[in-house]
Design an enzyme around this catalytic site. Sequence first.
Site, mmCIF file in Angstrom:
data_model
loop_
_atom_site.group_PDB
_atom_site.id
_atom_site.type_symbol
_atom_site.label_atom_id
_atom_site.label_comp_id
_atom_site.label_asym_id
_atom_site.label_seq_id
_atom_site.Cartn_x
_atom_site.Cartn_y
_atom_site.Cartn_z
ATOM 1 N N ASN A 10 0.869 -1.175 0.000
ATOM 2 C CA ASN A 10 0.000 0.000 0.000
ATOM 3 C C ASN A 10 0.904 1.222 0.000
ATOM 4 O O ASN A 10 1.514 1.550 1.006
ATOM 5 C CB ASN A 10 -0.883 -0.027 1.261
ATOM 6 C CG ASN A 10 -1.719 1.244 1.405
ATOM 7 O OD1 ASN A 10 -1.776 2.063 0.478
ATOM 8 N ND2 ASN A 10 -2.363 1.403 2.550
ATOM 9 N N LYS A 12 0.110 4.279 -0.228
ATOM 10 C CA LYS A 12 -0.522 5.471 0.378
ATOM 11 C C LYS A 12 -0.308 6.682 -0.554
ATOM 12 O O LYS A 12 -0.321 6.506 -1.764
ATOM 13 C CB LYS A 12 0.021 5.674 1.792
ATOM 14 C CG LYS A 12 -0.113 4.386 2.640
ATOM 15 C CD LYS A 12 0.156 4.569 4.088
ATOM 16 C CE LYS A 12 -0.031 3.238 4.814
ATOM 17 N NZ LYS A 12 0.156 3.329 6.249
ATOM 18 N N HIS A 105 -9.365 1.132 5.248
ATOM 19 C CA HIS A 105 -8.068 1.344 5.901
ATOM 20 C C HIS A 105 -8.240 2.303 7.081
ATOM 21 O O HIS A 105 -9.035 3.237 7.023
ATOM 22 C CB HIS A 105 -7.058 1.909 4.895
ATOM 23 C CG HIS A 105 -5.655 1.882 5.413
ATOM 24 N ND1 HIS A 105 -5.181 2.819 6.304
ATOM 25 C CD2 HIS A 105 -4.646 1.007 5.198
ATOM 26 C CE1 HIS A 105 -3.919 2.512 6.609
ATOM 27 N NE2 HIS A 105 -3.575 1.427 5.947
ATOM 28 N N GLU A 107 -6.543 4.688 8.117
ATOM 29 C CA GLU A 107 -6.313 6.110 7.821
ATOM 30 C C GLU A 107 -7.555 6.734 7.209
ATOM 31 O O GLU A 107 -7.862 7.902 7.451
ATOM 32 C CB GLU A 107 -5.078 6.254 6.910
ATOM 33 C CG GLU A 107 -3.799 6.006 7.700
ATOM 34 C CD GLU A 107 -2.622 5.519 6.877
ATOM 35 O OE1 GLU A 107 -2.687 5.533 5.639
ATOM 36 O OE2 GLU A 107 -1.623 5.099 7.503
ATOM 37 N N GLU A 178 -4.780 -4.834 10.770
ATOM 38 C CA GLU A 178 -3.764 -3.801 10.921
ATOM 39 C C GLU A 178 -4.014 -3.041 12.222
ATOM 40 O O GLU A 178 -4.809 -2.090 12.242
ATOM 41 C CB GLU A 178 -3.818 -2.818 9.757
ATOM 42 C CG GLU A 178 -3.552 -3.444 8.402
ATOM 43 C CD GLU A 178 -3.034 -2.423 7.389
ATOM 44 O OE1 GLU A 178 -1.965 -2.667 6.844
ATOM 45 O OE2 GLU A 178 -3.684 -1.387 7.177
ATOM 46 N N GLY A 184 3.072 2.503 10.768
ATOM 47 C CA GLY A 184 4.001 3.619 10.603
ATOM 48 C C GLY A 184 4.733 3.992 11.874
ATOM 49 O O GLY A 184 5.361 5.049 11.947
ATOM 50 N N SER A 223 4.041 -1.928 10.242
ATOM 51 C CA SER A 223 5.506 -1.951 10.401
ATOM 52 C C SER A 223 6.127 -3.289 10.009
ATOM 53 O O SER A 223 7.068 -3.764 10.653
ATOM 54 C CB SER A 223 5.896 -1.564 11.837
ATOM 55 O OG SER A 223 5.473 -0.239 12.124
#
Length: 270
Positions: A10, A12, A105, A107, A178, A184, A223
């Site tokens: 991904n 992003k 996701h 985010e 996730e 991140g 990560s």
Amino acid sequence: MSRITWILGNWKQNHRPPAAEACAKGVAEGLTEALREPHPSAGEVRVGIAPPYLSLAAARPFTRPGHGTWLLAQDVAAQDEGAFTGEVGPRMLGDAGVEGAIVGHSERRAYYGEDDAAVAAKLRSALGGGLVCVLCVGERLEARDAGEHESTVISQLSAAFSDVSPDALDERLVIAYEPVWAIGTGRTASPQQASDMHRTIRAWMRERFGSAGVDRSILYGGSVKPSNAAELVAVGDVDGFLVGGASLDPDSFLAIVRAAATTARPPEAG
Ligand code: 13P
């Protein structure tokens, strides 16, 4: 029967077209070597990238059918077309040569207000549109610290699948666990934490959908790096990865692909 192993990148909001082309090309060029000696327990191994919308066309020539890499989008509209400014529907993605989409996701949930109902609508849209659908679930740190990680993820699953029947589920449905606190941050879930949650998700899928649910691939994201990929898949019930930062460089992404493909999985329980 072993489940499909997926390793997905991904990207992003990274890699404008020239960089996207270079990265997709690098992945395509190294893929055969990375998949040269897969461990039989890994089953079929599929590798994919999810560039930003405007970089899909640059990456496209280095993906299937000419190459082995699947091309995915990072999102998909809940509707096919119409007066929905800024949205891109499943058929438009298909026209652009895109074979799948990430849905829900964290985010998008956190920064763009996507609630459970929106995620459910996008899941139905992606599956109905014939796309591979990578449904993301995962708890925030407060939920983990409060011991509410399992109930949080189960509630996300129940909402996302509220209107999905077992016959709509096939290999195109992929789940990605996730944990938000691992995205991140450099802080990866331990193999045991990942495995425990994957078992919880699989048990829920079995209860909800029977055998159509239990055979679905469940990926881990957060990560993932070349240095931790092998230990995460070796623990069992982790059927591959959704990789963020480490997928932006072909070499590190391919190292993760190689680790996931060549590591032996423990025999499946019962
Ligand atoms: P990182 O691998 O950068 O932690 O991102 C994970 C992720 O969000 C993939 O969708």
